[in-house]
Design a protein around this motif. Structure first.
Motif, PDB file in Angstrom:
ATOM      1  N   SER A  25      -2.025   3.504 -13.211  1.00 24.69           N
ATOM      2  CA  SER A  25      -0.698   4.062 -12.971  1.00 24.69           C
ATOM      3  C   SER A  25       0.364   3.153 -13.559  1.00 24.69           C
ATOM      4  O   SER A  25       1.284   3.581 -14.251  1.00 24.69           O
ATOM      5  CB  SER A  25      -0.473   4.218 -11.465  1.00 24.69           C
ATOM      6  OG  SER A  25       0.897   4.427 -11.209  1.00 24.69           O
ATOM      7  N   ALA A  26       0.217   1.860 -13.288  1.00 24.25           N
ATOM      8  CA  ALA A  26       1.237   0.904 -13.730  1.00 24.25           C
ATOM      9  C   ALA A  26       1.270   0.776 -15.252  1.00 24.25           C
ATOM     10  O   ALA A  26       2.330   0.834 -15.872  1.00 24.25           O
ATOM     11  CB  ALA A  26       0.970  -0.453 -13.075  1.00 24.25           C
ATOM     12  N   GLY A  28       1.317   1.913 -18.740  1.00 24.62           N
ATOM     13  CA  GLY A  28       1.551   3.204 -19.389  1.00 24.62           C
ATOM     14  C   GLY A  28       2.518   3.071 -20.543  1.00 24.62           C
ATOM     15  O   GLY A  28       2.646   1.996 -21.148  1.00 24.62           O
ATOM     16  N   LEU A  29       3.227   4.139 -20.810  1.00 17.72           N
ATOM     17  CA  LEU A  29       4.239   4.109 -21.866  1.00 17.72           C
ATOM     18  C   LEU A  29       5.209   2.965 -21.612  1.00 17.72           C
ATOM     19  O   LEU A  29       5.753   2.374 -22.531  1.00 17.72           O
ATOM     20  CB  LEU A  29       5.012   5.425 -21.889  1.00 17.72           C
ATOM     21  CG  LEU A  29       4.209   6.684 -22.241  1.00 17.72           C
ATOM     22  CD1 LEU A  29       5.100   7.922 -22.135  1.00 17.72           C
ATOM     23  CD2 LEU A  29       3.624   6.575 -23.634  1.00 17.72           C
ATOM     24  N   GLY A  30       5.443   2.663 -20.343  1.00 18.07           N
ATOM     25  CA  GLY A  30       6.353   1.595 -19.960  1.00 18.07           C
ATOM     26  C   GLY A  30       5.951   0.259 -20.564  1.00 18.07           C
ATOM     27  O   GLY A  30       6.804  -0.545 -20.934  1.00 18.07           O
ATOM     28  N   ASN A  31       4.647   0.009 -20.653  1.00 17.36           N
ATOM     29  CA  ASN A  31       4.182  -1.270 -21.177  1.00 17.36           C
ATOM     30  C   ASN A  31       4.117  -1.280 -22.690  1.00 17.36           C
ATOM     31  O   ASN A  31       4.437  -2.267 -23.323  1.00 17.36           O
ATOM     32  CB  ASN A  31       2.762  -1.571 -20.668  1.00 17.36           C
ATOM     33  CG  ASN A  31       2.680  -1.560 -19.183  1.00 17.36           C
ATOM     34  OD1 ASN A  31       2.973  -0.562 -18.541  1.00 17.36           O
ATOM     35  ND2 ASN A  31       2.323  -2.683 -18.608  1.00 17.36           N
ATOM     36  N   TYR A 108       8.072  12.050 -19.597  1.00 20.83           N
ATOM     37  CA  TYR A 108       6.899  11.236 -19.916  1.00 20.83           C
ATOM     38  C   TYR A 108       5.892  12.039 -20.727  1.00 20.83           C
ATOM     39  O   TYR A 108       5.325  11.565 -21.706  1.00 20.83           O
ATOM     40  CB  TYR A 108       6.269  10.813 -18.587  1.00 20.83           C
ATOM     41  CG  TYR A 108       5.488   9.533 -18.617  1.00 20.83           C
ATOM     42  CD1 TYR A 108       6.125   8.309 -18.459  1.00 20.83           C
ATOM     43  CD2 TYR A 108       4.112   9.533 -18.785  1.00 20.83           C
ATOM     44  CE1 TYR A 108       5.415   7.134 -18.465  1.00 20.83           C
ATOM     45  CE2 TYR A 108       3.392   8.360 -18.793  1.00 20.83           C
ATOM     46  CZ  TYR A 108       4.045   7.155 -18.624  1.00 20.83           C
ATOM     47  OH  TYR A 108       3.339   5.991 -18.631  1.00 20.83           O
ATOM     48  N   PHE A 226       9.882   0.719 -13.208  1.00 18.73           N
ATOM     49  CA  PHE A 226       9.176   1.745 -13.974  1.00 18.73           C
ATOM     50  C   PHE A 226       7.774   1.279 -14.326  1.00 18.73           C
ATOM     51  O   PHE A 226       6.796   1.978 -14.089  1.00 18.73           O
ATOM     52  CB  PHE A 226       9.978   2.063 -15.241  1.00 18.73           C
ATOM     53  CG  PHE A 226       9.401   3.167 -16.066  1.00 18.73           C
ATOM     54  CD1 PHE A 226       9.485   4.489 -15.647  1.00 18.73           C
ATOM     55  CD2 PHE A 226       8.784   2.893 -17.282  1.00 18.73           C
ATOM     56  CE1 PHE A 226       8.951   5.514 -16.419  1.00 18.73           C
ATOM     57  CE2 PHE A 226       8.253   3.920 -18.053  1.00 18.73           C
ATOM     58  CZ  PHE A 226       8.339   5.230 -17.624  1.00 18.73           C
ATOM     59  N   THR A 227       7.676   0.085 -14.885  1.00 18.21           N
ATOM     60  CA  THR A 227       6.370  -0.368 -15.367  1.00 18.21           C
ATOM     61  C   THR A 227       5.383  -0.584 -14.219  1.00 18.21           C
ATOM     62  O   THR A 227       4.188  -0.383 -14.376  1.00 18.21           O
ATOM     63  CB  THR A 227       6.496  -1.639 -16.232  1.00 18.21           C
ATOM     64  OG1 THR A 227       5.234  -1.895 -16.846  1.00 18.21           O
ATOM     65  CG2 THR A 227       6.911  -2.848 -15.425  1.00 18.21           C
ATOM     66  N   SER A 229       5.353   1.161 -11.510  1.00 19.17           N
ATOM     67  CA  SER A 229       5.266   2.423 -10.759  1.00 19.17           C
ATOM     68  C   SER A 229       5.814   2.257  -9.342  1.00 19.17           C
ATOM     69  O   SER A 229       5.258   2.800  -8.392  1.00 19.17           O
ATOM     70  CB  SER A 229       3.825   2.944 -10.654  1.00 19.17           C
ATOM     71  OG  SER A 229       3.218   3.047 -11.897  1.00 19.17           O
ATOM     72  N   MET A 232       9.077   4.863  -5.907  1.00 16.26           N
ATOM     73  CA  MET A 232       9.014   6.312  -5.728  1.00 16.26           C
ATOM     74  C   MET A 232       7.793   6.746  -4.919  1.00 16.26           C
ATOM     75  O   MET A 232       7.455   7.926  -4.895  1.00 16.26           O
ATOM     76  CB  MET A 232       9.051   7.029  -7.062  1.00 16.26           C
ATOM     77  CG  MET A 232       8.000   6.575  -8.046  1.00 16.26           C
ATOM     78  SD  MET A 232       7.730   7.811  -9.323  1.00 16.26           S
ATOM     79  CE  MET A 232       6.721   8.980  -8.442  1.00 16.26           C
ATOM     80  N   SER A 324      -0.767   9.728 -11.904  1.00 17.58           N
ATOM     81  CA  SER A 324      -0.222   9.168 -10.652  1.00 17.58           C
ATOM     82  C   SER A 324       1.130   9.789 -10.319  1.00 17.58           C
ATOM     83  O   SER A 324       1.474   9.951  -9.150  1.00 17.58           O
ATOM     84  CB  SER A 324      -0.127   7.648 -10.731  1.00 17.58           C
ATOM     85  OG  SER A 324       0.901   7.246 -11.611  1.00 17.58           O
ATOM     86  N   LEU A 325       1.894  10.119 -11.367  1.00 24.10           N
ATOM     87  CA  LEU A 325       3.187  10.772 -11.125  1.00 24.10           C
ATOM     88  C   LEU A 325       2.961  12.154 -10.519  1.00 24.10           C
ATOM     89  O   LEU A 325       3.622  12.554  -9.561  1.00 24.10           O
ATOM     90  CB  LEU A 325       3.962  10.898 -12.442  1.00 24.10           C
ATOM     91  CG  LEU A 325       4.549   9.584 -12.972  1.00 24.10           C
ATOM     92  CD1 LEU A 325       4.825   9.661 -14.467  1.00 24.10           C
ATOM     93  CD2 LEU A 325       5.831   9.235 -12.224  1.00 24.10           C
TER      94      LEU A 325
HETATM   95  N1  PHE Z   1       4.232   2.730 -14.679  1.00 19.46           N
HETATM   96  C1  PHE Z   1       4.222   3.750 -15.664  1.00 19.46           C
HETATM   97  C2  PHE Z   1       4.447   3.149 -17.036  1.00 19.46           C
HETATM   98  O1  PHE Z   1       4.696   1.989 -17.179  1.00 19.46           O
HETATM   99  C3  PHE Z   1       5.223   4.839 -15.395  1.00 19.46           C
HETATM  100  C4  PHE Z   1       5.286   5.281 -13.967  1.00 19.46           C
HETATM  101  C5  PHE Z   1       6.455   5.130 -13.241  1.00 19.46           C
HETATM  102  C6  PHE Z   1       4.158   5.815 -13.340  1.00 19.46           C
HETATM  103  C7  PHE Z   1       6.529   5.504 -11.909  1.00 19.46           C
HETATM  104  C8  PHE Z   1       4.227   6.188 -12.000  1.00 19.46           C
HETATM  105  C9  PHE Z   1       5.406   6.016 -11.279  1.00 19.46           C
HETATM  106  O2  PHE Z   1       4.372   3.818 -18.021  1.00 19.46           O
END
Ligand code: PHE
Length: 450
Positions: A25-26, A28-31, A108, A226-227, A229, A232, A324-325
């Motif tokens: 989950s953590a 992802g695109l964020g990283n 996303y 965000f990264t 997760s 939320m 996970s979202l």
């Molecule tokens: N953590 C994910 C990312 O880095 C994005 C994400 C945010 C997933 C919030 C779940 C909840 O890409």
């Protein structure tokens, strides 16, 4: 209904299953897409230093808080607060989370769709002299192309969620997370062995604090939530499928560590290559889709193959986060509304697909808010406001309503793992809420006036 649901509630079948799902989950695109370009826009290493401080002082305590709330209540993001504070409005934190999950997944999935389209483009060949900027804008300004990939990505996501926690989520992450790790290492080794890579490493590691503004702090906190997760209820939801014997402090440390490590390694896979081949790291959101294809095309050998591997990596990372979202929203409908999982996945997946469509530049071409387009606006509200606000409210809930003492006790049961002493109470009661509030107010002020 609720007794029946509890009897049926699924659980991860192993500790590894949980750690892979939560780090999936953590990571992802964020990283891989967002972190490097945000670093590039905010002066390199100086931003990384702020980001790491926020991860440690704010991210880790909130990660533990979310996981322990989930494990304790065995409920979704809304249900968890209803369960812990009946009759009080704290469930609003969960509702805000469900809403953020909706908004985040809608854009996303669009970006993940670009990434899948680029896997195909890479296979068709990235060659020197190609107009990659033109290629990117042609792609995103199109409608049918991005629409089809957005649909495919949402279909994959809802298929996995419909299959359930163990057969869907856990089975997927057990295959995809090791694959992601190997792909990333291959790419980092390739980038670091290019002649001239050292300039990129220097840029990435040598802080220049003159580049930092109040805006950078807001970006850093938004990026951290965000990264990881966080903010939320995603980790509440995943934590709710943990059995009560699972350790919180170590599991949270693993997830934070893996996420941070992978973001840092992604920087090593990208900046050395960008500098070695003479490109600009401050390209913004186009870094992965414009600059990197040009970088791959100018590699002495194997550029298209490495390009394909990069976009495969990005797509894989996106899938394990997207599920996970969607799970945050689906778990709420399943637990609170008694809706069957498959039905909830289908309905929510379809709505999110539609909500994503306005982010296509061609659909809402003249929309502008604070200088951003629809996608920037979704990102701004979700990442920079809703997630930190969710984190702020959670820290108040844990620190003062549940009370830090009780939270510490719950985290430390069963014994073992990193001991969570009074330092946790200090962080969650004072450092976390004050830091988030200050950064939110100052960052928003500078964003609106600037
Ligand atoms: N953590 C994910 C990312 O880095 C994005 C994400 C945010 C997933 C919030 C779940 C909840 O890409």
């Amino acid at each position: 209904m609720s007794a029946q649901n509890e009897a049926q509630r699924e659980q991860w079948t192993s500790r590894l299953g949980f750690i892979l799902a939560a780090s999936g989950s953590a990571v992802g695109l964020g990283n891989i897409w967002r972190f490097p370009y945000v670093v590039g826009e905010n002066g390199g290493a100086a931003f990384v230093v702020i980001y790491l401080a926020i991860i440690l002082l704010i991210g880790y305590p909130i990660m533990m808080s979310e996981m322990v709330i989930g494990r304790k209540t065995q409920k979704n993001a809304v249900g968890a607060f209803l369960n812990m504070a009946p009759g009080a409005p704290w469930w609003v934190i969960g509702a805000l989370g469900v809403f953020s999950g909706f908004v985040i997944l809608s854009f996303y999935s669009v970006v993940a769709g670009w990434s899948m389209a680029y896997m195909v483009k890479a296979l068709q060949g990235f060659t020197p002299g190609m107009d990659f900027e033109g290629m990117f804008f042609d792609h995103i300004l199109g409608v049918s192309g991005p629409l089809v990939w957005h649909a495919i990505f949402m279909a994959i996501t809802l298929g996995i969620i419909g299959a359930g926690v163990v057969k869907g989520i856990q089975r997927t992450v057990k295959i995809l997370m090791p694959a992601l790790f190997i792909l990333l290492l291959v790419l980092a080794v390739r980038a670091l062995t290019l002649p001239g890579a050292a300039a990129g490493v220097a840029y990435y590691l040598r802080p220049d604090f003159s580049q930092i503004s109040a805006d950078s702090f807001l970006t850093a906190i938004g990026q951290s939530f965000f990264t990881l997760s966080l903010g939320m209820g995603c980790m509440i939801t995943y934590g709710s499928y943990m059995n009560k014997g699972e350790n919180i402090s170590d599991n949270a440390a693993w997830v934070v560590g893996l996420d941070t490590g992978i973001a840092l390694i992604a920087g090593f896979a990208i900046f050395p290559a960008v500098f070695a081949l003479g490109f600009d790291p401050g390209q913004g959101a186009g870094l992965a889709f414009i600059t990197l294809p040009a970088v791959f095309a100018s590699m002495p050998f194997g550029g298209s193959l490495f390009g394909f591997l990069f976009f495969a990596l990005l797509s894989v990372a996106a899938v394990t986060s997207a599920i996970s979202l969607l799970e945050v929203v689906v778990a709420w409908l399943v637990d609170e509304k008694g809706m069957p999982r498959v039905k909830a996945s289908l309905i929510i997946g379809a709505i999110i697909f539609v909500v994503g469509i306005p982010t296509f530049p061609t659909i809402m071409g003249d929309f502008s808010f604070l200088g951003g387009d629809v996608m920037d606006t979704y990102e701004f509200f979700a990442n920079d406001i809703a997630l930190p606000l969710g984190g702020l409210l959670m820290s108040i809930f844990v620190g003062y309503v549940w009370t830090a003492k009780k939270a510490q006790e719950e985290i430390n049961t069963p014994k073992g793992g990193i001991f969570v002493g009074d330092w946790f109470g200090f962080l969650i009661k004072y450092v976390v809420p004050v830091a988030i509030a200050v950064i939110l107010v100052m960052g928003l002020y500078s964003k609106i006036t600037g």
